[in-house]
Design a protein around this motif. Structure first.
Motif, PDB file in Angstrom:
ATOM      1  N   TRP A 153      73.405  12.374  15.312  1.00  0.00           N
ATOM      2  CA  TRP A 153      74.332  13.488  15.514  1.00  0.00           C
ATOM      3  C   TRP A 153      75.535  13.028  16.314  1.00  0.00           C
ATOM      4  N   GLN A 154      76.700  13.436  15.885  1.00  0.00           N
ATOM      5  CA  GLN A 154      77.935  13.097  16.581  1.00  0.00           C
ATOM      6  C   GLN A 154      78.665  14.376  16.957  1.00  0.00           C
ATOM      7  N   LEU A 165      73.158  21.219  15.515  1.00  0.00           N
ATOM      8  CA  LEU A 165      72.075  20.423  16.099  1.00  0.00           C
ATOM      9  C   LEU A 165      70.900  21.322  16.457  1.00  0.00           C
ATOM     10  N   TYR A 167      79.945  22.778  22.597  1.00  0.00           N
ATOM     11  CA  TYR A 167      79.058  21.798  23.237  1.00  0.00           C
ATOM     12  C   TYR A 167      79.124  21.953  24.762  1.00  0.00           C
ATOM     13  N   MET A 193      73.870  25.027  20.574  1.00  0.00           N
ATOM     14  CA  MET A 193      73.752  23.723  19.919  1.00  0.00           C
ATOM     15  C   MET A 193      73.452  23.880  18.432  1.00  0.00           C
ATOM     16  N   TYR A 247      66.625  17.014  18.668  1.00  0.00           N
ATOM     17  CA  TYR A 247      67.339  15.758  18.911  1.00  0.00           C
ATOM     18  C   TYR A 247      67.432  14.959  17.626  1.00  0.00           C
ATOM     19  N   LEU A 285      73.360  13.673  24.516  1.00  0.00           N
ATOM     20  CA  LEU A 285      74.069  13.564  23.244  1.00  0.00           C
ATOM     21  C   LEU A 285      75.433  12.908  23.401  1.00  0.00           C
ATOM     22  N   THR A 286      76.006  12.989  24.590  1.00  0.00           N
ATOM     23  CA  THR A 286      77.303  12.342  24.824  1.00  0.00           C
ATOM     24  C   THR A 286      77.207  11.198  25.824  1.00  0.00           C
ATOM     25  N   SER A 341      69.301  11.277  16.573  1.00  0.00           N
ATOM     26  CA  SER A 341      70.076  10.152  17.089  1.00  0.00           C
ATOM     27  C   SER A 341      71.369   9.933  16.308  1.00  0.00           C
TER      28      SER A 341
END
Length: 126
Positions: A37-38, A30, A49, A25, A33, A98-99, A35
Motif C-alpha cells: 500500500w502506498q 486500506l 491519512y 483508512m 496491513y 505505513l509512512t 506492505s
C-alpha cells in the motif's frame, strides 16, 4: 457521548478512536496491513491519512493518561477490559508504520510488551 470531529464518541472509549481511524483508512483503500500500500500523492488522501493517524494518536493519549506513570507492567489479553488498550496501541503503530516503519517500531515494541502472546502480530513488524 460528545461531538468530536463531527462524530459522536465517548472520549474515554478507546475502541471509538480505533473504529474512527480504521474507518478513515478503509476510505482511502486500506483495510488491514498491506506492505504494497502506498499513500496517494493527492492532498485529499494525505489529509484523510493524517486524520486517521490523529484519531489513533488521540486514543493512545487517552490510554497514557489512564495508566500510572511510568507504566512498566503488562496488560493481559485474557482480561477483556484490557483489549481496547491493545487495539489502540496496535492501530496507532499500524497507521504510523505505513509512512514510517522506523517511527512505528517503538509502538509495535510497546504492543508486544503489553501483550507478550502477540495477538495482533506486532512481532511481524520488528
Amino acid at each position: 457521548a460528545k461531538l468530536i470531529g463531527g462524530r459522536h464518541i465517548n472520549p474515554r472509549c478507546l475502541d471509538d478512536y480505533v473504529d474512527r481511524s480504521s474507518e478513515l483508512m478503509r476510505s482511502i483503500g486500506l483495510d488491514g496491513y498491506r506492505s504494497d500500500w502506498q499513500l496517494g500523492g493527492d492532498p485529499e488522501t494525505a489529509a484523510v491519512y493524517q486524520e486517521a493517524l490523529d484519531w489513533a494518536q488521540a486514543g493512545v493519549v487517552v490510554l497514557q493518561q489512564s495508566l500510572p506513570w511510568p507504566f512498566t507492567g503488562i496488560l493481559p489479553w485474557s482480561q477483556h477490559d484490557n483489549r481496547p488498550a491493545h487495539r489502540v496501541v496496535f492501530q496507532y503503530a499500524l497507521v504510523l508504520g505505513l509512512t514510517s516503519l522506523r517511527k512505528a517500531k517503538p509502538w509495535f515494541r510497546a504492543a508486544l510488551y503489553f501483550d507478550p502472546t502477540d495477538h495482533f502480530g506486532a512481532s511481524d513488524f520488528l
